[in-house]
Write an enzyme that holds these catalytic residues in place. Structure first.
Site, PDB file in Angstrom:
ATOM      1  N   TYR A  69       0.829  -1.201   0.000  1.00 21.16           N
ATOM      2  CA  TYR A  69       0.000   0.000   0.000  1.00 21.16           C
ATOM      3  C   TYR A  69       0.871   1.264   0.000  1.00 21.16           C
ATOM      4  CZ  TYR A  69      -3.488   3.335   1.846  1.00 21.16           C
ATOM      5  OH  TYR A  69      -4.314   4.413   2.050  1.00 21.16           O
TER       6      TYR A  69
ATOM      7  N   LYS B  88       0.936   4.087  -2.931  1.00 25.02           N
ATOM      8  CA  LYS B  88       0.554   5.464  -2.631  1.00 25.02           C
ATOM      9  C   LYS B  88       1.698   6.439  -2.895  1.00 25.02           C
ATOM     10  CE  LYS B  88      -3.745   5.030  -1.430  1.00 25.02           C
ATOM     11  NZ  LYS B  88      -4.797   5.560  -2.349  1.00 25.02           N
TER      12      LYS B  88
END
Length: 301
Positions: free
Chosen positions: A171, A175
């Site tokens: 993640y 991001k």
């Protein structure tokens, strides 16, 4: 209620729940016609039986707004292309794209499967790239036809992408990639009338409900600092024509706080004008680190 998006056509991905739903409702309240996209999957990306996009579109229409639902997978070229086409074919234009879709498969790195890495990077990073690519192609064609748009893109990064987060290597990497994509898109698309920015929101959603419990609402004021609706006003402004001149920036938004994030910049430096030995390089690096700002702590560290 402010109507700063009156007449604008806005696409929001991952808009069936949480932040995306809050954004879609806020844009509709600000006068926009909204294309509500959501694949309707579970928290980990597995298929679910319901259609949250349709529910949100129905909610907007029940309040007197205009919206349609789109259930395509924006991490595929077909799904992303049909999303842009849905806006143009239904409302005759596209003004704002809000990329928000995503899910989690958290693991410490040594336990993180390749499939979990691929799935999270796919939905977050590829799921930003493909809608942006198709929207940009539309806006480029409009500009070349003499109809330069006042177009806006708002991407969704995270504090995990800016600082890192334990147990979220997939993640965090995705991001962080979204920030890089935002900077490139802002530079490349400016000539076509497109502004591209990113937000790093903190709010209570399905992905963060364990970290941000509902009990964080302040009992004395009734202000729930972790409500996703707190983030949406900034997103609506960035998606409106009134944000003219703001592009290539990253904003952190949480509760009543808005922060302009300042990314990698050159800090202390030394140029020897010749090749270093390893010992010299190490000694110099330590000296420079002593003069540099200390980076923020990794979340969970």
């Amino acid at each position: 209620m402010s109507r700063i998006c009156e007449g604008r056509v806005v696409v929001v991905t991952g808009a069936g729940r949480g932040l995306g739903r809050a954004h879609a409702l806020a844009f509709a309240a600000a006068g926009a016609q909204v294309v509500v996209n959501d694949l309707g999957v579970g928290l980990d990306g597995t298929p679910a039986a319901d259609s949250p996009a349709r529910r949100v579109a129905d909610e907007i229409r029940a309040a007197g707004g205009e919206a349609i639902a789109h259930g395509g997978d924006v991490a595929t070229s077909t799904g992303a292309g049909s999303l842009v086409a849905a806006a143009v074919e239904t409302y005759g234009r596209l003004d704002t794209l809000v990329n928000n879709a995503g899910f989690l498969r958290d693991r410490m790195l040594v336990n993180l499967d390749e499939d979990d890495w691929d799935a999270v990077v796919r939905v977050h990073l590829k799921g930003h790239f493909l809608p942006l690519k198709h929207a940009a192609a539309h806006w480029r064609a409009e500009a070349k036809a003499g109809r330069t748009p006042t177009a806006r893109v708002v991407n969704t990064s995270s504090g995990a992408g800016l600082l890192g987060s334990l147990g979220q290597g997939n993640y965090s990497a995705a991001k962080a990639g979204i920030v890089g994509l935002t900077l490139v898109a802002a530079a490349e698309l400016a000539r076509y009338g497109v502004q591209v920015n990113a937000i790093a929101p903190a709010a209570r959603t399905r992905m963060t409900e364990r970290a941000f419990a509902a009990s964080m609402a302040a009992p004395d004021t009734g202000f729930d600092a972790m409500a996703p609706e707190n983030v949406s006003p900034l997103v609506v402004w960035l998606g409106s024509a009134t944000s003219a001149g703001v592009t290539g920036r990253v904003f952190e938004a949480e509760g009543g706080r808005i922060t302009v994030m300042e990314g990698w910049r050159a800090g202390p430096t030394v140029d020897k004008g010749a090749r270093w030995t390893p010992e010299e390089a190490g000694e110099t690096a330590l000296k420079l680190l002593g003069e540099a700002e200390v980076p923020g702590a990794v979340y969970g560290g």
